[in-house]
Write a protein that holds these residues in place. Structure first.
Motif, PDB file in Angstrom:
ATOM      1  N   PRO A 462      62.039  36.467 -25.351  1.00  0.00           N
ATOM      2  CA  PRO A 462      60.924  35.516 -25.426  1.00  0.00           C
ATOM      3  C   PRO A 462      60.501  35.211 -26.856  1.00  0.00           C
ATOM      4  O   PRO A 462      60.079  34.090 -27.158  1.00  0.00           O
ATOM      5  N   ALA A 463      60.646  36.190 -27.766  1.00  0.00           N
ATOM      6  CA  ALA A 463      60.294  35.949 -29.165  1.00  0.00           C
ATOM      7  C   ALA A 463      61.201  34.879 -29.769  1.00  0.00           C
ATOM      8  O   ALA A 463      60.740  33.982 -30.479  1.00  0.00           O
ATOM      9  N   VAL A 464      62.499  34.952 -29.480  1.00  0.00           N
ATOM     10  CA  VAL A 464      63.431  33.965 -30.013  1.00  0.00           C
ATOM     11  C   VAL A 464      63.194  32.611 -29.351  1.00  0.00           C
ATOM     12  O   VAL A 464      63.343  31.557 -29.995  1.00  0.00           O
ATOM     13  N   VAL A 465      62.805  32.599 -28.081  1.00  0.00           N
ATOM     14  CA  VAL A 465      62.468  31.352 -27.395  1.00  0.00           C
ATOM     15  C   VAL A 465      61.328  30.636 -28.123  1.00  0.00           C
ATOM     16  O   VAL A 465      61.375  29.415 -28.328  1.00  0.00           O
ATOM     17  N   ILE A 466      60.306  31.380 -28.537  1.00  0.00           N
ATOM     18  CA  ILE A 466      59.186  30.786 -29.274  1.00  0.00           C
ATOM     19  C   ILE A 466      59.671  30.207 -30.601  1.00  0.00           C
ATOM     20  O   ILE A 466      59.298  29.094 -30.989  1.00  0.00           O
ATOM     21  N   LEU A 467      60.532  30.959 -31.296  1.00  0.00           N
ATOM     22  CA  LEU A 467      61.065  30.463 -32.567  1.00  0.00           C
ATOM     23  C   LEU A 467      61.846  29.161 -32.368  1.00  0.00           C
ATOM     24  O   LEU A 467      61.704  28.213 -33.149  1.00  0.00           O
ATOM     25  N   ILE A 468      62.656  29.089 -31.311  1.00  0.00           N
ATOM     26  CA  ILE A 468      63.436  27.881 -31.044  1.00  0.00           C
ATOM     27  C   ILE A 468      62.511  26.693 -30.759  1.00  0.00           C
ATOM     28  O   ILE A 468      62.747  25.574 -31.227  1.00  0.00           O
ATOM     29  N   ALA A 469      61.446  26.934 -29.985  1.00  0.00           N
ATOM     30  CA  ALA A 469      60.491  25.853 -29.716  1.00  0.00           C
ATOM     31  C   ALA A 469      59.847  25.369 -31.011  1.00  0.00           C
ATOM     32  O   ALA A 469      59.602  24.169 -31.181  1.00  0.00           O
ATOM     33  N   MET A 470      59.585  26.278 -31.940  1.00  0.00           N
ATOM     34  CA  MET A 470      58.990  25.889 -33.224  1.00  0.00           C
ATOM     35  C   MET A 470      59.944  25.013 -34.024  1.00  0.00           C
ATOM     36  O   MET A 470      59.504  24.154 -34.793  1.00  0.00           O
ATOM     37  N   LEU A 471      61.255  25.209 -33.862  1.00  0.00           N
ATOM     38  CA  LEU A 471      62.226  24.346 -34.534  1.00  0.00           C
ATOM     39  C   LEU A 471      62.090  22.897 -34.069  1.00  0.00           C
ATOM     40  O   LEU A 471      62.343  21.962 -34.839  1.00  0.00           O
ATOM     41  N   ALA A 472      61.699  22.727 -32.798  1.00  0.00           N
ATOM     42  CA  ALA A 472      61.577  21.383 -32.235  1.00  0.00           C
ATOM     43  C   ALA A 472      60.215  20.759 -32.484  1.00  0.00           C
ATOM     44  O   ALA A 472      60.062  19.536 -32.373  1.00  0.00           O
ATOM     45  N   ALA A 473      59.222  21.576 -32.810  1.00  0.00           N
ATOM     46  CA  ALA A 473      57.843  21.089 -32.940  1.00  0.00           C
ATOM     47  C   ALA A 473      57.621  20.439 -34.302  1.00  0.00           C
ATOM     48  O   ALA A 473      57.874  21.055 -35.344  1.00  0.00           O
ATOM     49  N   LYS A 474      57.152  19.208 -34.308  1.00  0.00           N
ATOM     50  CA  LYS A 474      56.868  18.533 -35.561  1.00  0.00           C
ATOM     51  C   LYS A 474      55.714  19.234 -36.266  1.00  0.00           C
ATOM     52  O   LYS A 474      54.782  19.714 -35.643  1.00  0.00           O
ATOM     53  N   GLY A 475      55.787  19.245 -37.590  1.00  0.00           N
ATOM     54  CA  GLY A 475      54.769  19.938 -38.359  1.00  0.00           C
ATOM     55  C   GLY A 475      55.186  21.361 -38.666  1.00  0.00           C
ATOM     56  O   GLY A 475      56.347  21.736 -38.522  1.00  0.00           O
ATOM     57  N   THR A 476      54.227  22.150 -39.108  1.00  0.00           N
ATOM     58  CA  THR A 476      54.495  23.523 -39.529  1.00  0.00           C
ATOM     59  C   THR A 476      53.932  24.512 -38.524  1.00  0.00           C
ATOM     60  O   THR A 476      52.786  24.392 -38.102  1.00  0.00           O
ATOM     61  N   ARG A 495      70.526  32.090 -41.153  1.00  0.00           N
ATOM     62  CA  ARG A 495      71.685  31.421 -40.558  1.00  0.00           C
ATOM     63  C   ARG A 495      71.290  30.074 -39.958  1.00  0.00           C
ATOM     64  O   ARG A 495      72.053  29.107 -40.019  1.00  0.00           O
ATOM     65  N   LEU A 496      70.093  29.984 -39.376  1.00  0.00           N
ATOM     66  CA  LEU A 496      69.608  28.694 -38.883  1.00  0.00           C
ATOM     67  C   LEU A 496      69.335  27.746 -40.040  1.00  0.00           C
ATOM     68  O   LEU A 496      69.585  26.534 -39.942  1.00  0.00           O
ATOM     69  N   ASN A 497      68.860  28.296 -41.159  1.00  0.00           N
ATOM     70  CA  ASN A 497      68.634  27.459 -42.341  1.00  0.00           C
ATOM     71  C   ASN A 497      69.939  26.852 -42.844  1.00  0.00           C
ATOM     72  O   ASN A 497      69.952  25.723 -43.361  1.00  0.00           O
ATOM     73  N   ALA A 498      71.039  27.593 -42.680  1.00  0.00           N
ATOM     74  CA  ALA A 498      72.343  27.065 -43.099  1.00  0.00           C
ATOM     75  C   ALA A 498      72.756  25.858 -42.257  1.00  0.00           C
ATOM     76  O   ALA A 498      73.618  25.077 -42.664  1.00  0.00           O
TER      77      ALA A 498
END
Length: 509
Positions: A462-476, A495-498
């Motif tokens: 669930p922690a990684v799920v939240i992080l993935i949703a933040m990748l899609a969310a506009k803004g910070t 690795r995601l930054n790459a």
């Protein structure tokens, strides 16, 4: 300290306490203070010394209130951008920890190739070193050498490290061949609700192991003269239960038949490793294993665990939610076929390469190319099943996928008592997630994601799920206290930054 900073610290302490499952009274007892004092601390109404902050951090086993350079690690995510490029799936976390435990069966030198350098592995290495095992990283490829002593000093086990990993329960199978009487601490790890150890006992009692729960520990005694009289039937087709039974059977002088065994990816990797040690195993990849053990195993061996299907699912999910075209290489397709078939039904568009073999010589891999897709909710509910069904650890990723799809999706997480509850945190990012009961959530999409600040859920997926949703969310967005992610993923943010993500790691206390 300013009043504002005290309130901020108090909030972090409160969240850390709740994530640990403690009451204010329990924390007060641990700190030798009063409940009212803890209440004032959490409200930001109590001045705190550095010594008290350190004591709180130690008591709660939490980086949220740790100090200095080892303090809390957070992620700041600038979302709403698409990903691009190629990324390799790293080796399996769950296979890696099982193989570390299994190395205790071998009196020779074990080298494991490309081991994920994650916190779960670090904790197990601390435990192994505390009982006399020599370990060292050999190179930048994360090859790991493990050299056991002539005699393990189990009484010297690092209890703090052991309590921070659920994997410690898998020491029972190997250690019963080393000593007739020993103790290991209660297992810790993710906060996923009560996971009974009784299935492990059912698997190991036929070998002569008896375990009694004492204050904070499992006290094990072994009757080494016990002989198997019938096949072992596992009451739960669990991965770690099957692994414990396999490790007990590996040095049993005779043949063991294990029925209702898990054929999942980490179990298969363990089987392939044991075969390298000279153990004969029939039925790998099925629910019936026939194991002919070796009473003594003393062999120098090198083994490469296969890639992680859960990490593969994480990366594919990130591509889906951000509407990105990326190439995810080295995907263990045998353990992803159900997930991909379900995603295809939902409208996911992708291509996959021809199959090739992992370094272990057995596991089938492919490269997956994702394409931006318009998804719709599945007709039926999504629920996990033991392999070859949808992986239990991959279920949470369908929550954020369902939130991007048009329509209503029912997720049924029947295995864990409270993991589904953490998925409701997606509502703070704009999703519509309704908790029906501790096992079921109803998700309605599509979602207009919005950035926010959250404390990291104490459960890994669930922690990684939240992080993935933040990748899609506009803004910070800000995800605080991400130690749990580091337990299961190596350098995930970097690795995601790459691939074009904008994730910054920072600390504040």
């Amino acid at each position: 300290m300013t009043d504002d900073y005290l309130v901020r610290i108090g909030g972090l302490i409160r969240d850390a306490r709740k994530h640990s499952g403690w009451t204010q009274a329990q924390l007060a007892q641990e700190l030798s203070t009063s409940q009212s004092a803890v209440n004032r601390i959490e409200k930001g109404q109590q001045n705190l010394s550095l010594e008290m902050l350190a004591r709180i951090g130690e008591a709660l086993d939490s980086e949220i209130v740790a100090l200095g350079t080892s303090g809390p690690s957070h992620l700041r995510v600038k979302g709403g951008t698409r990903l691009s490029g190629e990324i390799d799936v790293k080796t399996s976390k769950n296979a890696g920890v099982a193989l570390l435990c299994a190395s205790l069966l071998n009196e020779g030198t074990t080298v494991l190739r490309k081991v994920a350098r994650i916190e779960e592995v670090n904790r197990l290495l601390e435990v192994l070193e505390s009982i006399g095992v020599r370990t060292r990283w050999l190179n930048a490829d994360n090859d790991l050498e493990i050299v056991p002593p002539a005699r393990l000093d189990i009484a010297a086990m690092d209890e703090e490290a052991a309590r921070r990993t659920r994997s410690i329960i898998m020491f029972l199978g190997p250690l019963m061949h080393r000593q007739d009487n020993f103790e290991i601490p209660y297992a810790g790890g993710c906060d996923l609700g009560t996971r009974t150890v009784e299935p492990h006992m059912t698997a190991l009692r036929p070998f002569g192991l008896e375990v009694k729960a004492t204050e904070g520990s499992y006290h094990a005694t072994v009757d080494s003269g016990t002989r198997l009289v019938r096949p072992i039937v596992l009451t739960e087709r669990g991965d770690t239960v099957t692994e414990n039974a396999l490790m007990a059977a590996a040095r049993y002088d005779g043949t063991t038949v294990i029925r209702n065994a898990s054929p999942n990816y980490m179990v298969q990797d363990l089987c392939f490793f044991l075969v390298e040690l000279g153990v004969d195993i029939e039925g790998i990849g099925t629910t019936t294993l026939r194991v002919t053990g070796r009473p003594t195993i003393n062999q120098d061996v090198t083994y490469a665990p296969s890639e992680d299907p859960i990490e593969a699912m994480s990366l594919i999910t990130a591509a889906i939610v951000t509407e990105s075209a990326i190439v995810v290489r080295r995907v263990p397709i045998e353990f992803m076929e159900i997930e991909l078939a379900l995603l295809e039904e939902m409208g996911f568009s992708y291509e996959r390469s021809e199959e090739y073999l992992a370094l272990n010589g057995h596991t089938r891999l492919v490269d997956i190319t994702t394409f931006p897709s318009t998804l719709h909710a599945p007709i039926d509910k999504i629920h996990p099943m033991p392999f070859p069904g949808l992986n239990i650890d991959n279920l949470p990723f369908f929550s954020v996928i369902a939130a991007t799809a048009t329509g209503t999706t029912l997720l049924h997480d029947w295995v864990y008592e409270n993991r589904a509850i953490y998925l409701t945190e997606l509502t703070k990012l704009g999703a519509s997630v309704k908790l029906l009961d501790p096992h079921r959530v109803l998700i309605e999409g599509p979602t207009r994601w919005r950035g926010t600040e959250l404390i990291c859920p104490p459960a890994l997926r669930p922690a990684v799920v939240i992080l993935i949703a933040m990748l899609a969310a506009k803004g910070t967005s800000v995800l605080r206290s991400v130690y749990v992610i580091n337990r299961g993923y190596e350098d995930l943010a970097e690795r995601l930054n790459a691939l074009g993500a904008q994730i910054e790691t920072f600390r504040d206390i």
